[in-house]
Design a protein around this motif. Structure first.
Motif, PDB file in Angstrom:
ATOM      1  N   LEU A   1      34.243  20.890  74.059  1.00  0.00           N
ATOM      2  CA  LEU A   1      32.953  20.085  74.049  1.00  0.00           C
ATOM      3  C   LEU A   1      33.155  19.030  75.530  1.00  0.00           C
ATOM      4  CD1 LEU A   1      32.945  19.006  70.441  1.00  0.00           C
ATOM      5  CD2 LEU A   1      31.672  20.807  71.596  1.00  0.00           C
ATOM      6  N   ASN A   2      34.174  18.885  75.848  1.00  0.00           N
ATOM      7  CA  ASN A   2      34.284  17.941  76.867  1.00  0.00           C
ATOM      8  C   ASN A   2      35.006  18.555  78.440  1.00  0.00           C
ATOM      9  OD1 ASN A   2      33.502  15.217  75.797  1.00  0.00           O
ATOM     10  ND2 ASN A   2      35.162  15.889  74.293  1.00  0.00           N
ATOM     11  N   LEU A   3      34.936  19.866  78.370  1.00  0.00           N
ATOM     12  CA  LEU A   3      35.637  20.491  79.461  1.00  0.00           C
ATOM     13  C   LEU A   3      34.490  20.586  80.632  1.00  0.00           C
ATOM     14  CD1 LEU A   3      38.252  22.105  79.990  1.00  0.00           C
ATOM     15  CD2 LEU A   3      36.969  24.190  79.830  1.00  0.00           C
ATOM     16  N   LYS A   4      35.153  20.113  81.774  1.00  0.00           N
ATOM     17  CA  LYS A   4      34.449  20.093  83.058  1.00  0.00           C
ATOM     18  C   LYS A   4      34.883  20.922  84.066  1.00  0.00           C
ATOM     19  CE  LYS A   4      33.211  14.857  82.523  1.00  0.00           C
ATOM     20  NZ  LYS A   4      33.247  13.624  83.010  1.00  0.00           N
ATOM     21  N   SER A   5      36.322  21.196  83.846  1.00  0.00           N
ATOM     22  CA  SER A   5      36.622  22.256  84.971  1.00  0.00           C
ATOM     23  C   SER A   5      37.672  23.411  84.452  1.00  0.00           C
ATOM     24  CB  SER A   5      37.472  21.527  85.909  1.00  0.00           C
ATOM     25  OG  SER A   5      38.251  22.274  87.040  1.00  0.00           O
ATOM     26  N   LEU A   6      37.098  24.548  84.781  1.00  0.00           N
ATOM     27  CA  LEU A   6      37.674  25.728  84.143  1.00  0.00           C
ATOM     28  C   LEU A   6      38.227  26.702  85.450  1.00  0.00           C
ATOM     29  CD1 LEU A   6      38.953  27.658  81.598  1.00  0.00           C
ATOM     30  CD2 LEU A   6      36.311  28.496  81.663  1.00  0.00           C
TER      31      LEU A   6
ATOM     32  N   LEU B   1      29.502  21.115  79.349  1.00  0.00           N
ATOM     33  CA  LEU B   1      29.741  20.091  80.537  1.00  0.00           C
ATOM     34  C   LEU B   1      30.263  20.704  81.635  1.00  0.00           C
ATOM     35  CD1 LEU B   1      30.784  16.935  78.183  1.00  0.00           C
ATOM     36  CD2 LEU B   1      28.255  17.652  78.963  1.00  0.00           C
ATOM     37  N   LEU B   2      30.339  21.919  81.711  1.00  0.00           N
ATOM     38  CA  LEU B   2      31.192  22.485  82.742  1.00  0.00           C
ATOM     39  C   LEU B   2      30.554  22.400  84.285  1.00  0.00           C
ATOM     40  CD1 LEU B   2      33.748  24.252  82.845  1.00  0.00           C
ATOM     41  CD2 LEU B   2      32.339  26.289  82.812  1.00  0.00           C
ATOM     42  N   GLU B   3      31.333  21.666  85.018  1.00  0.00           N
ATOM     43  CA  GLU B   3      31.008  21.568  86.432  1.00  0.00           C
ATOM     44  C   GLU B   3      31.613  22.443  87.551  1.00  0.00           C
ATOM     45  OE1 GLU B   3      31.740  17.362  87.312  1.00  0.00           O
ATOM     46  OE2 GLU B   3      30.253  16.649  85.749  1.00  0.00           O
ATOM     47  N   PHE B   4      32.718  22.762  87.271  1.00  0.00           N
ATOM     48  CA  PHE B   4      33.499  23.736  88.264  1.00  0.00           C
ATOM     49  C   PHE B   4      33.979  24.873  87.376  1.00  0.00           C
ATOM     50  CE2 PHE B   4      37.367  25.161  90.011  1.00  0.00           C
ATOM     51  CZ  PHE B   4      37.048  25.367  91.453  1.00  0.00           C
ATOM     52  N   PHE B   5      33.670  26.292  88.032  1.00  0.00           N
ATOM     53  CA  PHE B   5      34.312  27.405  87.244  1.00  0.00           C
ATOM     54  C   PHE B   5      34.721  28.252  88.326  1.00  0.00           C
ATOM     55  CE2 PHE B   5      33.321  31.821  85.797  1.00  0.00           C
ATOM     56  CZ  PHE B   5      34.426  31.875  84.995  1.00  0.00           C
TER      57      PHE B   5
ATOM     58  N   MET C   1      26.230  34.118  82.296  1.00  0.00           N
ATOM     59  CA  MET C   1      26.000  33.008  81.605  1.00  0.00           C
ATOM     60  C   MET C   1      24.694  32.928  81.000  1.00  0.00           C
ATOM     61  SD  MET C   1      27.066  30.634  85.034  1.00  0.00           S
ATOM     62  CE  MET C   1      28.814  30.841  85.884  1.00  0.00           C
ATOM     63  N   LEU C   2      24.409  33.249  79.645  1.00  0.00           N
ATOM     64  CA  LEU C   2      23.262  33.399  78.898  1.00  0.00           C
ATOM     65  C   LEU C   2      22.704  31.963  78.814  1.00  0.00           C
ATOM     66  CD1 LEU C   2      23.871  36.342  76.636  1.00  0.00           C
ATOM     67  CD2 LEU C   2      23.055  36.445  78.711  1.00  0.00           C
ATOM     68  N   ASP C   3      23.517  31.082  78.429  1.00  0.00           N
ATOM     69  CA  ASP C   3      23.256  29.905  78.172  1.00  0.00           C
ATOM     70  C   ASP C   3      22.995  28.908  79.353  1.00  0.00           C
ATOM     71  OD1 ASP C   3      22.656  30.097  75.586  1.00  0.00           O
ATOM     72  OD2 ASP C   3      24.605  30.179  75.057  1.00  0.00           O
ATOM     73  N   SER C   4      22.107  28.260  79.676  1.00  0.00           N
ATOM     74  CA  SER C   4      21.952  27.486  80.880  1.00  0.00           C
ATOM     75  C   SER C   4      22.938  26.595  80.964  1.00  0.00           C
ATOM     76  CB  SER C   4      20.698  27.016  81.089  1.00  0.00           C
ATOM     77  OG  SER C   4      20.456  26.116  82.250  1.00  0.00           O
ATOM     78  N   LEU C   5      23.736  26.680  82.317  1.00  0.00           N
ATOM     79  CA  LEU C   5      24.645  25.456  82.477  1.00  0.00           C
ATOM     80  C   LEU C   5      24.124  24.557  83.641  1.00  0.00           C
ATOM     81  CD1 LEU C   5      27.972  27.663  82.475  1.00  0.00           C
ATOM     82  CD2 LEU C   5      27.469  25.976  80.879  1.00  0.00           C
ATOM     83  N   ASP C   6      23.608  23.488  83.013  1.00  0.00           N
ATOM     84  CA  ASP C   6      22.772  22.584  83.856  1.00  0.00           C
ATOM     85  C   ASP C   6      23.623  21.690  84.657  1.00  0.00           C
ATOM     86  OD1 ASP C   6      20.491  23.773  83.035  1.00  0.00           O
ATOM     87  OD2 ASP C   6      20.284  22.018  81.440  1.00  0.00           O
ATOM     88  N   ARG C   7      24.683  21.520  84.334  1.00  0.00           N
ATOM     89  CA  ARG C   7      25.820  20.580  85.038  1.00  0.00           C
ATOM     90  C   ARG C   7      26.632  21.300  86.205  1.00  0.00           C
ATOM     91  NH1 ARG C   7      27.035  15.524  82.409  1.00  0.00           N
ATOM     92  NH2 ARG C   7      25.490  15.261  80.621  1.00  0.00           N
ATOM     93  N   LEU C   8      26.574  22.804  86.174  1.00  0.00           N
ATOM     94  CA  LEU C   8      27.500  23.478  86.996  1.00  0.00           C
ATOM     95  C   LEU C   8      27.229  23.248  88.351  1.00  0.00           C
ATOM     96  CD1 LEU C   8      29.838  25.694  87.040  1.00  0.00           C
ATOM     97  CD2 LEU C   8      28.041  27.389  86.899  1.00  0.00           C
TER      98      LEU C   8
END
Length: 368
Positions: free
Chosen positions: A94-99, A120-124, A137-144
């Motif tokens: 739920l709170n992951l920002k970087s993977l 909440l992913l910003e970095f992948f 990425m089927l669901d929109s990752l607005d913060r990436l």
């Protein structure tokens, strides 16, 4: 918490204990790096093909790491040289920002599940994952904001479900393993899905002349561009470096440009017997401030490109031309760049870098 050592499945009891400790400690940043070697060695291993050295069975991440309660505190997760299989009831971090997934044994389905359930992913980053054939990425990752895809040998497709109005993907790094013009890929490969990219790094292997597609699209947000061009014309040169003058037209707000070239064919520095230098109409670029051209062998088209950039960039503050360490006849190339490019420099902004002559060819090849 960081676990960084060369370990694998037979050490599972010890690693499980450390993972459970990280879970109990509500760790926010967790690095599991079980490679025990630098990242650059993965490329060498992949290039060996069937001669690849036998590998130990990788460590399997325990399912409890992915439970809703245990993973809720994670904000940064970096995995290297492990095996990952998500449980069927995986709800996401739920709170992951970087993977970061480097040399991870993981399926396309599990990559898709992780991306779709980490809102909440910003970095992948995904690199050297040998099983992955598609990133969806089927669901929109607005913060990436940052996507790094680095040499996944079976990867054939990247699908981003982001509309131009919501996409915030600004930093992209791509390596093209197949022979393909980076310029044609820039124009046709991904602009429709990533129009807001601000920083682009692209490595490509080129053999043929680029057929520059003409279209209305422009990278109106691109500010920083680095192209790493491996040009392998062993016989008759078919590529034309001057084609990259087109970059000034499709990236009108670009501020920094790096062209790192590795010319793998025969080298013949330009002389006046090769004919007059092609001088096209300069394209007035108002934002380009810094240019660096490395791998300058003194070819006619390289000189022409440098001159075009110099004459077209009205805000240019710094231009550096260097043969780097792979150049064998550095003195002649230094003189050519000085004679033809520096002579046209009216504002004293060009710096031609010379490689010390004492460097041996074997050392330069290793550096290249």
């Amino acid at each position: 918490m960081e676990i960084k050592f060369g370990l694998h499945s037979k050490h599972a009891d010890h690693i499980d204990g450390w993972v459970n400790f990280a879970i109990a400690s509500r760790t926010k940043e967790f690095v599991i790096n079980l490679s025990g070697r630098p990242k650059s060695t993965y490329f060498r291993e992949l290039s060996c093909g069937n001669k690849r050295i036998a590998r130990e069975e990788p460590y399997n991440l325990p399912s409890q790491l992915f439970s809703p309660n245990n993973g809720s505190y994670l904000q940064c997760l970096e995995l290297r040289t492990v095996s990952l299989q998500l449980p069927s009831d995986f709800k996401g971090f739920l709170n992951l920002k970087s993977l970061s997934l480097v040399d991870v044994r993981i399926t396309d389905e599990d990559v898709q599940s992780m991306l779709s359930k980490c809102e909440l992913l910003e970095f992948f980053e995904i690199a050297y994952c040998r099983m992955v054939t598609r990133i969806r990425m089927l669901d929109s990752l607005d913060r990436l904001k940052h996507l790094v895809v680095d040499i996944c040998p079976k990867l054939r497709e990247i699908e981003l479900n982001c509309s131009p109005t919501t996409l915030k993907l600004t930093n992209i790094s791509i390596v093209l393993l197949a022979y393909q013009s980076s310029l044609s890929y820039i124009v046709t490969g991904f602009p429709s899905s990533s129009p807001r990219v601000e920083t682009l790094t692209l490595l490509s292997y080129e053999r043929e002349k680029t057929m520059v597609p003409v279209g209305p699209f422009k990278f109106t947000y691109l500010q920083n561009l680095r192209l790493e061009l491996v040009i392998s014309d062993y016989d008759i040169r078919k590529t034309d470096v001057l084609d990259y003058a087109y970059l000034l037209k499709i990236a009108p707000f670009m501020e920094t440009l790096e062209l790192a070239m590795w010319m793998m064919g025969p080298h013949r520095p330009y002389c006046k017997d090769d004919g007059e230098l092609r001088i096209g109409l300069p394209h007035k670029h108002a934002y380009l401030k810094s240019v660096r051209i490395s791998g300058f062998f003194g070819h006619k088209d390289q000189v022409e490109l440098a001159l075009h950039i110099l004459r077209s960039s009205i805000a240019l503050e710094k231009m550096e031309i260097t043969p780097k360490l792979e150049i064998s006849n550095n003195l002649a190339l230094h003189e050519i760049a000085t004679e033809f490019v520096c002579k046209a420099d009216c504002h004293n902004i060009v710096n031609v870098v010379r490689v010390p002559s004492y460097l041996e060819p074997s050392a330069t090849a290793m550096e290249a």
